[in-house]
Design an enzyme around this catalytic site. Sequence first.
Site, short mmCIF file in Angstrom:
data_model
loop_
_atom_site.label_atom_id
_atom_site.label_comp_id
_atom_site.label_asym_id
_atom_site.label_seq_id
_atom_site.Cartn_x
_atom_site.Cartn_y
_atom_site.Cartn_z
N THR A 145 0.02 -9.36 -6.68
CA THR A 145 -0.60 -9.30 -5.36
C THR A 145 -1.64 -10.41 -5.22
O THR A 145 -2.43 -10.64 -6.13
CB THR A 145 -1.25 -7.94 -5.14
OG1 THR A 145 -0.26 -6.91 -5.28
CG2 THR A 145 -1.88 -7.83 -3.77
N GLU B 221 -8.94 1.42 -10.50
CA GLU B 221 -7.74 0.95 -9.79
C GLU B 221 -6.98 2.14 -9.21
O GLU B 221 -6.54 2.11 -8.05
CB GLU B 221 -6.84 0.17 -10.74
CG GLU B 221 -5.54 -0.28 -10.09
CD GLU B 221 -4.61 -1.01 -11.05
OE1 GLU B 221 -3.51 -1.39 -10.61
OE2 GLU B 221 -4.98 -1.20 -12.23
N LEU C 71 8.94 13.29 13.27
CA LEU C 71 8.46 13.81 14.55
C LEU C 71 8.49 12.76 15.66
O LEU C 71 8.50 13.10 16.84
CB LEU C 71 7.04 14.36 14.40
CG LEU C 71 6.92 15.67 13.62
CD1 LEU C 71 5.45 16.05 13.43
CD2 LEU C 71 7.67 16.80 14.32
#
Length: 387
Positions: A161, A245, A340
């Site tokens: 990342t 973390e 939904l």
Amino acid sequence: MKRTIFDQDHDDFRSSVRAFIAKHISPNLERWDSEGLIDREAWKAAGEAGLLGIAVPSEFGGGDNPDFRFRMVQMEEFARVGANSFNAGTSVQDDLVIPYLADLGTQDQNSRWLPALCDGTAIGALALTEPGAGSDLQGIRTTATRDGVDWVLQGSKIFITNGILADVVIVLAKTAPESGARGMSLFIIPSNTPGFRRGRKLEKLGLRSNDTAELFFDDLRVPSDSLLGVEGRGFVHVMERLPRERMSIAATAVAAAMAAFEWTRGYCFERHAFGQAIGNFQATRFTLAEIATDLDAGISFLDRAALLLNDGELSAVDAAKAKYWLSDIHNKIVDRCLQLHGGYGFMLEYPIARAYADARILPIFGGTNEIMKEIIGRDIAAHAESN
């Protein structure tokens, strides 16, 4: 659910975070997703707004406030507008990279990197995972060998990342391969170092605008003062920081579940079918009731764990429980919320669709939930054997 974990300081901070998001984040979300990358200017703006390095001592440009609840406020506000990619990037910066440096770095190392990480002019990444070693970090193959006073790194990392934008990367490498977990060390690697090479910007299911990359180290030479922490204790250093973390992942899960529920509750009483709001059908009300109850339980779990973290009393086992259960309940809630929404829930123009894709990584991040259960199970077994 009325929460008592936050006080006026947190509420004031929430207002400033919302103002920052309205100006710098919300107008750019669709473009960032389309381009697959977040503007560096957003990072700099976050630094200027005091949203990075909140826990860092003021001498290094931080906010000098280690209260994790301020990070929780940020996560909730990012999730509220669907800025999950920006949250993922800043969480790596604030909950992984910065704590490693602040805890383990020398005065010179911290003076060089922490001010830039706090003001957003530098972006950090943590490079642990490799193609053949994910949750099993003892299986890494990247090596660092001494050559005179220097270290030379060889190897690669994956799923990193911030890997594309990173200015500095903390790398775990084997310095004594024959010693197993006791033969690993951490290194601070500036991304402009010769031999540092970025591979692909990886295409992901979710978190589309957060950059995730392959990294390669080809005869990468760094001086001896690039070692972070104690030589041979890299694996231990990582294990010691995993609770923080995993709490970051747990807090992200709850924040995103809260946002999904708010979007869905609003949708259910705006959307009409068969002459009434779909929220007035018993089946819908029951589902909303189940979601609300699961969410209240999750919030209570998280808030308790956050206070333990603030007090320095959160164990690795407690962090594993929080990460596992809250990321699972998050996926369960988002799935119900998408259902939904009906067909609209499958459309990317609705935030619930993007949230559904973004949610799936959380049971994998920071050690898979199967690993979390193993940690918890081993602790149960150890206590049973001692009784």
